[in-house]
Each structure stands twice: as structure tokens, then as C-alpha cells.
Design a protein around this motif. Structure first.
Motif, PDB file in Angstrom:
ATOM      1  N   GLY A  37       3.757  -5.028  -4.740  1.00  0.00           N
ATOM      2  CA  GLY A  37       3.466  -3.671  -4.371  1.00  0.00           C
ATOM      3  C   GLY A  37       4.396  -2.985  -3.664  1.00  0.00           C
ATOM      4  O   GLY A  37       4.778  -2.029  -3.783  1.00  0.00           O
ATOM      5  N   GLY A  38       4.948  -3.722  -2.670  1.00  0.00           N
ATOM      6  CA  GLY A  38       5.945  -3.315  -1.798  1.00  0.00           C
ATOM      7  C   GLY A  38       7.256  -2.850  -2.649  1.00  0.00           C
ATOM      8  O   GLY A  38       7.987  -1.632  -2.461  1.00  0.00           O
ATOM      9  N   TYR A  39       7.551  -3.719  -3.486  1.00  0.00           N
ATOM     10  CA  TYR A  39       8.802  -3.383  -4.415  1.00  0.00           C
ATOM     11  C   TYR A  39       8.710  -2.444  -5.232  1.00  0.00           C
ATOM     12  O   TYR A  39       9.570  -1.629  -5.994  1.00  0.00           O
ATOM     13  CB  TYR A  39       9.297  -4.623  -4.902  1.00  0.00           C
ATOM     14  N   ALA A  40       7.432  -2.365  -5.935  1.00  0.00           N
ATOM     15  CA  ALA A  40       7.094  -1.379  -6.880  1.00  0.00           C
ATOM     16  C   ALA A  40       7.031   0.134  -5.953  1.00  0.00           C
ATOM     17  O   ALA A  40       7.699   1.126  -6.773  1.00  0.00           O
ATOM     18  CB  ALA A  40       5.386  -1.391  -7.390  1.00  0.00           C
ATOM     19  N   ALA A  41       6.704   0.330  -5.044  1.00  0.00           N
ATOM     20  CA  ALA A  41       6.963   1.730  -4.108  1.00  0.00           C
ATOM     21  C   ALA A  41       8.131   1.698  -3.781  1.00  0.00           C
ATOM     22  O   ALA A  41       8.655   2.748  -4.124  1.00  0.00           O
ATOM     23  CB  ALA A  41       5.901   1.289  -2.851  1.00  0.00           C
ATOM     24  N   TYR A  42       9.174   0.674  -3.325  1.00  0.00           N
ATOM     25  CA  TYR A  42      10.366   0.755  -2.950  1.00  0.00           C
ATOM     26  C   TYR A  42      11.310   1.188  -4.020  1.00  0.00           C
ATOM     27  O   TYR A  42      12.249   2.067  -3.781  1.00  0.00           O
ATOM     28  CB  TYR A  42      10.651  -0.675  -2.394  1.00  0.00           C
ATOM     29  N   SER A  43      11.085   1.021  -5.298  1.00  0.00           N
ATOM     30  CA  SER A  43      11.627   1.436  -6.415  1.00  0.00           C
ATOM     31  C   SER A  43      11.782   3.136  -6.547  1.00  0.00           C
ATOM     32  O   SER A  43      12.971   3.330  -7.266  1.00  0.00           O
ATOM     33  CB  SER A  43      11.246   0.662  -7.788  1.00  0.00           C
ATOM     34  N   LEU A  44      10.824   3.669  -5.909  1.00  0.00           N
ATOM     35  CA  LEU A  44      10.887   4.872  -5.900  1.00  0.00           C
ATOM     36  C   LEU A  44      11.416   5.603  -4.663  1.00  0.00           C
ATOM     37  O   LEU A  44      11.571   6.843  -4.906  1.00  0.00           O
ATOM     38  CB  LEU A  44       9.452   5.798  -6.137  1.00  0.00           C
ATOM     39  N   PHE A  45      11.756   4.985  -3.713  1.00  0.00           N
ATOM     40  CA  PHE A  45      12.225   5.404  -2.406  1.00  0.00           C
ATOM     41  C   PHE A  45      13.658   5.837  -2.471  1.00  0.00           C
ATOM     42  O   PHE A  45      14.622   5.341  -3.209  1.00  0.00           O
ATOM     43  CB  PHE A  45      11.836   4.587  -1.499  1.00  0.00           C
ATOM     44  N   PRO A  46      14.361   6.854  -1.715  1.00  0.00           N
ATOM     45  CA  PRO A  46      15.489   6.887  -1.445  1.00  0.00           C
ATOM     46  C   PRO A  46      16.518   5.692  -0.837  1.00  0.00           C
ATOM     47  O   PRO A  46      16.087   5.068  -0.377  1.00  0.00           O
ATOM     48  CB  PRO A  46      16.005   8.141  -0.356  1.00  0.00           C
ATOM     49  N   ALA A  47      17.784   5.781  -1.388  1.00  0.00           N
ATOM     50  CA  ALA A  47      18.648   4.727  -0.997  1.00  0.00           C
ATOM     51  C   ALA A  47      18.596   4.512   0.384  1.00  0.00           C
ATOM     52  O   ALA A  47      18.875   3.177   0.764  1.00  0.00           O
ATOM     53  CB  ALA A  47      19.949   5.075  -1.642  1.00  0.00           C
ATOM     54  N   SER A  96       2.529  -5.070  -9.824  1.00  0.00           N
ATOM     55  CA  SER A  96       1.999  -3.874  -9.164  1.00  0.00           C
ATOM     56  C   SER A  96       2.645  -2.621  -9.620  1.00  0.00           C
ATOM     57  O   SER A  96       3.861  -2.728 -10.321  1.00  0.00           O
ATOM     58  CB  SER A  96       2.330  -4.016  -7.872  1.00  0.00           C
ATOM     59  N   ARG A  97       1.593  -1.792  -9.824  1.00  0.00           N
ATOM     60  CA  ARG A  97       2.112  -0.181 -10.448  1.00  0.00           C
ATOM     61  C   ARG A  97       1.725   0.639  -9.459  1.00  0.00           C
ATOM     62  O   ARG A  97       0.578   0.634  -8.594  1.00  0.00           O
ATOM     63  CB  ARG A  97       1.301  -0.147 -11.761  1.00  0.00           C
ATOM     64  N   VAL A  98       2.466   1.636  -9.170  1.00  0.00           N
ATOM     65  CA  VAL A  98       2.267   2.871  -8.210  1.00  0.00           C
ATOM     66  C   VAL A  98       1.415   3.677  -8.807  1.00  0.00           C
ATOM     67  O   VAL A  98       1.376   4.036 -10.306  1.00  0.00           O
ATOM     68  CB  VAL A  98       3.673   3.551  -8.012  1.00  0.00           C
ATOM     69  N   THR A  99       0.283   4.037  -8.057  1.00  0.00           N
ATOM     70  CA  THR A  99      -0.735   4.981  -8.768  1.00  0.00           C
ATOM     71  C   THR A  99      -0.549   6.203  -8.070  1.00  0.00           C
ATOM     72  O   THR A  99      -0.925   7.190  -8.635  1.00  0.00           O
ATOM     73  CB  THR A  99      -2.202   4.580  -8.502  1.00  0.00           C
ATOM     74  N   ARG A 100       0.044   6.362  -6.920  1.00  0.00           N
ATOM     75  CA  ARG A 100       0.017   7.598  -6.203  1.00  0.00           C
ATOM     76  C   ARG A 100       1.128   7.625  -5.274  1.00  0.00           C
ATOM     77  O   ARG A 100       1.465   6.652  -4.545  1.00  0.00           O
ATOM     78  CB  ARG A 100      -1.062   8.160  -5.401  1.00  0.00           C
ATOM     79  N   LEU A 142       3.657   8.012   2.360  1.00  0.00           N
ATOM     80  CA  LEU A 142       2.824   7.008   1.875  1.00  0.00           C
ATOM     81  C   LEU A 142       2.815   6.895   0.179  1.00  0.00           C
ATOM     82  O   LEU A 142       2.536   7.805  -0.473  1.00  0.00           O
ATOM     83  CB  LEU A 142       1.448   7.019   2.471  1.00  0.00           C
ATOM     84  N   THR A 143       2.723   5.461  -0.304  1.00  0.00           N
ATOM     85  CA  THR A 143       2.552   5.391  -1.631  1.00  0.00           C
ATOM     86  C   THR A 143       1.712   4.277  -1.642  1.00  0.00           C
ATOM     87  O   THR A 143       1.434   3.313  -1.192  1.00  0.00           O
ATOM     88  CB  THR A 143       4.012   4.795  -2.306  1.00  0.00           C
ATOM     89  N   ILE A 144       0.727   4.587  -2.844  1.00  0.00           N
ATOM     90  CA  ILE A 144      -0.383   3.755  -3.103  1.00  0.00           C
ATOM     91  C   ILE A 144      -0.221   2.943  -4.411  1.00  0.00           C
ATOM     92  O   ILE A 144       0.291   3.573  -5.326  1.00  0.00           O
ATOM     93  CB  ILE A 144      -1.614   4.442  -3.338  1.00  0.00           C
ATOM     94  N   CYS A 145      -0.468   1.425  -4.629  1.00  0.00           N
ATOM     95  CA  CYS A 145      -0.091   0.704  -5.492  1.00  0.00           C
ATOM     96  C   CYS A 145      -1.158  -0.287  -5.952  1.00  0.00           C
ATOM     97  O   CYS A 145      -2.128  -0.572  -4.949  1.00  0.00           O
ATOM     98  CB  CYS A 145       0.849  -0.207  -5.085  1.00  0.00           C
ATOM     99  N   SER A 146      -1.678  -0.382  -7.119  1.00  0.00           N
ATOM    100  CA  SER A 146      -2.709  -0.989  -7.632  1.00  0.00           C
ATOM    101  C   SER A 146      -2.191  -2.601  -7.796  1.00  0.00           C
ATOM    102  O   SER A 146      -0.750  -2.607  -7.947  1.00  0.00           O
ATOM    103  CB  SER A 146      -3.170  -0.822  -8.981  1.00  0.00           C
ATOM    104  N   LEU A 147      -2.618  -3.490  -7.486  1.00  0.00           N
ATOM    105  CA  LEU A 147      -2.241  -5.115  -7.318  1.00  0.00           C
ATOM    106  C   LEU A 147      -3.028  -5.819  -8.289  1.00  0.00           C
ATOM    107  O   LEU A 147      -4.242  -5.792  -8.270  1.00  0.00           O
ATOM    108  CB  LEU A 147      -2.358  -5.840  -6.096  1.00  0.00           C
ATOM    109  N   ASP A 148      -2.467  -6.686  -9.195  1.00  0.00           N
ATOM    110  CA  ASP A 148      -3.281  -7.590 -10.040  1.00  0.00           C
ATOM    111  C   ASP A 148      -2.420  -8.999  -9.981  1.00  0.00           C
ATOM    112  O   ASP A 148      -0.929  -8.818 -10.033  1.00  0.00           O
ATOM    113  CB  ASP A 148      -3.027  -6.967 -11.475  1.00  0.00           C
ATOM    114  N   VAL A 149      -3.156  -9.935 -10.085  1.00  0.00           N
ATOM    115  CA  VAL A 149      -2.454 -11.275 -10.005  1.00  0.00           C
ATOM    116  C   VAL A 149      -3.188 -12.349 -11.198  1.00  0.00           C
ATOM    117  O   VAL A 149      -4.497 -12.240 -11.280  1.00  0.00           O
ATOM    118  CB  VAL A 149      -2.664 -12.068  -8.929  1.00  0.00           C
ATOM    119  N   PHE A 150      -2.390 -12.956 -12.090  1.00  0.00           N
ATOM    120  CA  PHE A 150      -2.673 -13.482 -13.170  1.00  0.00           C
ATOM    121  C   PHE A 150      -2.288 -15.033 -13.015  1.00  0.00           C
ATOM    122  O   PHE A 150      -1.100 -15.205 -12.641  1.00  0.00           O
ATOM    123  CB  PHE A 150      -2.069 -12.850 -14.461  1.00  0.00           C
TER     124      PHE A 150
END
Length: 159
Positions: free
Chosen positions: A73-83, A109-113, A118-126
Motif C-alpha cells: 500500500g505504501g509503495y502504491a501510493a508513493y509511486s504517485l508522489f513527487p520526487a 495494492s491499488r490506489v483508489t483515491r 492523503l492517499t487511500i489504497c486497497s490491500l489484497d493478499v493471496f
């Protein structure tokens, strides 16, 4: 029918930045987790089975399941953040739906908002066992973007 939002990263070098940050996490090295897919607003963390991270029944410990979900989740969000920013978890909630029993786990994890702060992410573990995929956990995370604080080790912190 729902659609998956498409996001544009603020930093064209987001993937290298995410991979570098993940590589500096001793906790992920400790449990044997590796970073898989990284795309704008999407991240996967892979974890092979290891008896050292199991609980008394031989299943991967729920705390470890939470670790990889949180990192994805953290890295899904971080992928959208400024450098010139870093990411930290504000909150996450995880439902453990089935035993984490498999040769490996995959946290996705996928960013949903995506907001400015603040960034909201869905989390799924398989869990993957004997060619079967078992959806063992699902949840939601809130991540904060700390602008002006480049993601780097704090002085004096162990590497």
C-alpha cells in the motif's frame, strides 16, 4: 461496472525511486519479501514461505501478512508522489479471511483515491499453494505524502 482509476505519477522516475526505497527496508529483507510489479498507483510484494515467519500452526503469521500488505500500500501510493517526498502509513485495516498457507504470498495494492496529502489504497493478499490461489486477506490503507522530505535514511539510523 466499476472502472479502475488511472493515475499519472508526479515523478517520471517513480519506479526507480520506489525500488530504491523498498531496497532500504531491513524489515522486508528480514522476512524475505521482494518487490514485484510497480506501476502508477499499483504495487506488488512477493513473500516466499519461510518457517521463520510462521506461527504455532505452521501458517505465515498474521503480523507478517500485515507487513507485506502495508508495504504494498505504501509503495502504491508513493509511486504517485513527487520526487522530493516520502510516504508513511497513517492507518490500515486488514481482514484475515483465510489462513496464510502457501508456498508464497503476494500482496497487491491499488490506489483508489489519490489526494494532495492523503492517499487511500486497497490491500489484497493471496496465498499460492499447489497451483491454487487463495485470497487470504483484504483491507484498506491511508498513506500520507510528506513533501519536502526526500525518502532517505535518517542520520544515525541503521542501514
Amino acid at each position: 461496472m466499476s472502472t479502475v482509476p488511472e493515475f499519472r505519477p508526479a515523478d517520471p522516475g517513480f519506479e526507480a525511486r520506489v525500488r530504491d526505497s523498498f531496497g532500504r527496508q531491513p524489515a522486508m529483507r528480514l522476512i524475505g519479501a521482494t518487490l514485484g510489479l510497480v506501476a502508477p498507483g499499483l504495487c506488488e510484494v512477493d513473500l516466499p514461505h519461510n518457517p521463520q515467519i510462521t506461527q504455532q500452526h505452521g501458517l505465515i503469521h498474521g503480523g507478517v501478512v500485515g507487513m507485506i500488505a502495508d508495504s504494498a500500500g505504501g509503495y502504491a501510493a508513493y509511486s504517485l508522489f513527487p520526487a522530493d517526498s516520502t510516504v508513511m502509513t497513517v492507518e490500515y485495516k486488514l481482514n484475515l479471511m483465510a489462513p496464510a498457507d502457501g508456498e508464497r504470498l503476494l500482496a497487491r495494492s491499488r490506489v483508489t483515491r489519490h489526494g494532495r496529502t492523503l492517499t487511500i489504497c486497497s490491500l489484497d493478499v493471496f496465498a499460492y499453494k499447489a497451483d491454487r490461489e487463495i485470497h487470504c486477506a483484504t483491507g484498506l490503507a491511508t498513506m500520507i505524502c510528506l513533501v519536502g522530505r526526500p525518502d532517505a535514511p535518517r542520520s544515525g539510523a541503521p542501514r
